[in-house]
Design a protein around this motif. Sequence first.
Motif, mmCIF file in Angstrom:
data_model
loop_
_atom_site.group_PDB
_atom_site.id
_atom_site.type_symbol
_atom_site.label_atom_id
_atom_site.label_comp_id
_atom_site.label_asym_id
_atom_site.label_seq_id
_atom_site.Cartn_x
_atom_site.Cartn_y
_atom_site.Cartn_z
ATOM 1 N N MET A 52 0.722 -7.537 -5.997
ATOM 2 C CA MET A 52 1.280 -6.632 -6.998
ATOM 3 C C MET A 52 2.573 -7.177 -7.608
ATOM 4 O O MET A 52 3.433 -7.712 -6.901
ATOM 5 N N THR A 53 2.685 -7.047 -8.902
ATOM 6 C CA THR A 53 3.908 -7.371 -9.628
ATOM 7 C C THR A 53 4.205 -6.200 -10.553
ATOM 8 O O THR A 53 3.302 -5.677 -11.195
ATOM 9 N N VAL A 54 5.480 -5.799 -10.602
ATOM 10 C CA VAL A 54 5.875 -4.682 -11.449
ATOM 11 C C VAL A 54 6.570 -5.243 -12.691
ATOM 12 O O VAL A 54 7.552 -5.972 -12.589
ATOM 13 N N THR A 63 9.815 -6.288 -10.006
ATOM 14 C CA THR A 63 9.246 -6.055 -8.683
ATOM 15 C C THR A 63 10.387 -5.856 -7.690
ATOM 16 O O THR A 63 11.313 -6.665 -7.640
ATOM 17 N N PRO A 64 10.353 -4.778 -6.912
ATOM 18 C CA PRO A 64 11.427 -4.536 -5.942
ATOM 19 C C PRO A 64 11.571 -5.709 -4.959
ATOM 20 O O PRO A 64 10.586 -6.333 -4.564
ATOM 21 N N HIS A 69 9.945 -9.753 -0.716
ATOM 22 C CA HIS A 69 10.118 -10.286 0.638
ATOM 23 C C HIS A 69 8.829 -10.119 1.445
ATOM 24 O O HIS A 69 8.418 -11.017 2.174
ATOM 25 N N PHE A 70 8.194 -8.961 1.307
ATOM 26 C CA PHE A 70 6.922 -8.710 1.980
ATOM 27 C C PHE A 70 5.882 -9.742 1.543
ATOM 28 O O PHE A 70 5.164 -10.302 2.362
ATOM 29 N N GLN A 71 5.818 -10.003 0.259
ATOM 30 C CA GLN A 71 4.850 -10.955 -0.276
ATOM 31 C C GLN A 71 5.136 -12.365 0.231
ATOM 32 O O GLN A 71 4.224 -13.110 0.568
#
Length: 77
Positions: A52-54, A63-64, A69-71
């Motif tokens: 996911m990218t915002v 993207t938050p 960091h999760f990615q």
Amino acid sequence: MLSKENLNRINELARKSKTEELTEQEKEEQKKLREAYLKNVRSSFKNQLKTMTVIDPNGEDVTPEKLKHFQQRNKKH
């Protein structure tokens, strides 16, 4: 992915529990099926987050950082 039979059984037990008391064996089966279902949903959601990218209306990546960091952590695995 949970099988169609398991999903049908989850629904069958849910319907039955609304009209009558489940046996202890049925309650345990329902609990295990629900746990498997939730594990599957969580796994699917995490996989979606990995890609996911915002993007804001101006086309900027917003993207938050927590998601980034999760990615990054999951790219290594």
